[in-house]
Design an enzyme around this catalytic site. Sequence first.
Site, short mmCIF file in Angstrom:
data_model
loop_
_atom_site.label_atom_id
_atom_site.label_comp_id
_atom_site.label_asym_id
_atom_site.label_seq_id
_atom_site.Cartn_x
_atom_site.Cartn_y
_atom_site.Cartn_z
N SER A 1 -16.90 -0.18 -0.79
CA SER A 1 -17.44 -0.73 0.46
C SER A 1 -18.76 -0.04 0.70
O SER A 1 -18.98 1.08 0.23
CB SER A 1 -16.49 -0.42 1.63
OG SER A 1 -17.11 -0.69 2.86
N TYR B 1 -11.86 5.80 7.51
CA TYR B 1 -12.02 4.73 6.50
C TYR B 1 -13.24 5.03 5.64
O TYR B 1 -13.18 4.95 4.40
CB TYR B 1 -12.18 3.38 7.22
CG TYR B 1 -12.44 2.21 6.28
CD1 TYR B 1 -11.39 1.58 5.63
CD2 TYR B 1 -13.73 1.73 6.07
CE1 TYR B 1 -11.62 0.50 4.77
CE2 TYR B 1 -13.97 0.66 5.22
CZ TYR B 1 -12.91 0.04 4.57
OH TYR B 1 -13.14 -1.02 3.72
N1 LIG Z 1 -13.33 -7.08 4.73
C1 LIG Z 1 -14.30 -6.20 4.74
O1 LIG Z 1 -15.16 -6.13 5.67
C2 LIG Z 1 -14.45 -5.27 3.57
C3 LIG Z 1 -15.70 -4.72 3.30
C4 LIG Z 1 -15.86 -3.86 2.23
C5 LIG Z 1 -14.77 -3.55 1.44
N2 LIG Z 1 -13.55 -4.08 1.71
C6 LIG Z 1 -12.44 -3.71 0.85
O2 LIG Z 1 -11.94 -4.86 0.22
C7 LIG Z 1 -10.58 -4.66 -0.14
C8 LIG Z 1 -9.76 -5.88 0.25
O3 LIG Z 1 -9.75 -6.02 1.66
P1 LIG Z 1 -9.83 -7.44 2.37
O4 LIG Z 1 -11.02 -7.42 3.24
O5 LIG Z 1 -9.67 -8.54 1.40
O6 LIG Z 1 -8.57 -7.33 3.36
P2 LIG Z 1 -7.19 -8.11 3.44
O7 LIG Z 1 -7.38 -9.57 3.48
O8 LIG Z 1 -6.46 -7.47 4.55
O9 LIG Z 1 -6.51 -7.76 2.05
C9 LIG Z 1 -5.99 -6.48 1.77
C10 LIG Z 1 -5.07 -6.61 0.58
O10 LIG Z 1 -4.59 -5.29 0.23
C11 LIG Z 1 -3.17 -5.36 0.12
N3 LIG Z 1 -2.60 -4.07 0.43
C12 LIG Z 1 -2.74 -3.33 1.58
N4 LIG Z 1 -2.01 -2.20 1.50
C13 LIG Z 1 -1.40 -2.25 0.29
C14 LIG Z 1 -0.50 -1.38 -0.37
N5 LIG Z 1 -0.07 -0.23 0.19
N6 LIG Z 1 -0.06 -1.73 -1.61
C15 LIG Z 1 -0.47 -2.86 -2.18
N7 LIG Z 1 -1.31 -3.72 -1.61
C16 LIG Z 1 -1.76 -3.42 -0.39
C17 LIG Z 1 -2.75 -6.46 1.09
O11 LIG Z 1 -1.53 -7.03 0.68
P3 LIG Z 1 -0.08 -6.74 1.27
O12 LIG Z 1 -0.23 -6.52 2.75
O13 LIG Z 1 0.68 -7.97 0.90
O14 LIG Z 1 0.39 -5.53 0.54
C18 LIG Z 1 -3.87 -7.46 0.87
O15 LIG Z 1 -3.58 -8.26 -0.25
C19 LIG Z 1 -10.16 -3.36 0.54
O16 LIG Z 1 -10.18 -2.31 -0.39
C20 LIG Z 1 -11.24 -3.15 1.59
O17 LIG Z 1 -11.40 -1.79 1.92
C21 LIG Z 1 -13.37 -4.94 2.76
#
Ligand SMILES: NC(=O)c1ccc[n+]([C@@H]2O[C@H](COP(=O)([O-])OP(=O)(O)OC[C@H]3O[C@@H](n4cnc5c(N)ncnc54)[C@H](OP(=O)(O)O)[C@@H]3O)[C@@H](O)[C@H]2O)c1
Length: 262
Positions: free
Chosen positions: A139, A152
């Site tokens: 990120s 975070y």
């Molecule tokens: N959205 C943003 O603004 C943003 C920006 C930069 C980086 N990111 C990064 O992108 C990645 C994906 O996030 P997203 O934005 O797509 O959010 P999201 O839609 O909430 O997806 C998060 C995913 O991680 C899984 N997850 C969470 N805890 C877990 C665990 N303990 N074991 C296995 N799976 C787990 C969730 O699945 P389950 O709940 O089914 O386990 C879900 O599939 C993250 O690493 C986040 O930090 C996000």
Amino acid sequence: MAGERIAVVTGASSGIGEATARELARLGWHCVLLARRADRLEALANEIGAEWETCDVRDRTQVDEVAERVLARHSAVALLVNNAGVPGRGTFVSTSPETVERVIETNYLGGVWCTRAFMPGLRSAAAANGPAHIVNVVSVAGTIAFAPAGPYAAAKHAQLAFSRSLRATLRSEGIQVHTLLPGFVETEGFTPRSNLRSGIMRRFVLDADDVARALVKAVEKGRNEMTVPWFPYRPVSIFQALFPGVLARLVGSYGYRPGTQD
Ligand SMILES: NC(=O)c1ccc[n+]([C@@H]2O[C@H](COP(=O)([O-])OP(=O)(O)OC[C@H]3O[C@@H](n4cnc5c(N)ncnc54)[C@H](OP(=O)(O)O)[C@@H]3O)[C@@H](O)[C@H]2O)c1
């Protein structure tokens, strides 16, 4: 099927992971989807012709067992996407101790455990068809000390150091490590379009599909680190490196709307 390229995607039940799995499947990859919500994984797997396993990436024993099952079916894994992650809105003094632990265990250590567990598959793929790839979805918070989500940002800084050092470690083995640094993305867990206070920051929010396409491009073009979108985040990251105190203070005044702390 012989000759299939196998990709393991963590956090594939929603957001960036789900979009990445769809994009990879569209390009002919066979995906193995990992996350905790079985119903979501099963529905996506049926739709894109993938396999799935429930897996909590915080649980090292479970990660090892899942990897063992996957590697018994597919000895070569050409791509591992370490994407599973949780938000952590709140400062180092306002957020709960449980949130501090959860973001470190999921966003940083989860990727470490998955990488170690899938190493035999990545090595086989690199030896047979080389190169194999690992993408760490970090990120922009890995390069900017964003105080309104302090724990975070700290976990993402750790994940960035992990990703960079892993790249140097695996270079000689034909395994390329790519670091993806997305800015704010509208997903289920992170809802910046509604919870960011700043209208300027809301203007730069991306959709998960944009990030998935960038991720695939990073792999195809052998990119080391990719910031998505480049502007405004890359210049801001450089400013942070040069003037860390000033930048942290400036971005610290932007934050989340009341009531959106995790
Ligand atoms: N959205 C943003 O603004 C943003 C920006 C930069 C980086 N990111 C990064 O992108 C990645 C994906 O996030 P997203 O934005 O797509 O959010 P999201 O839609 O909430 O997806 C998060 C995913 O991680 C899984 N997850 C969470 N805890 C877990 C665990 N303990 N074991 C296995 N799976 C787990 C969730 O699945 P389950 O709940 O089914 O386990 C879900 O599939 C993250 O690493 C986040 O930090 C996000």
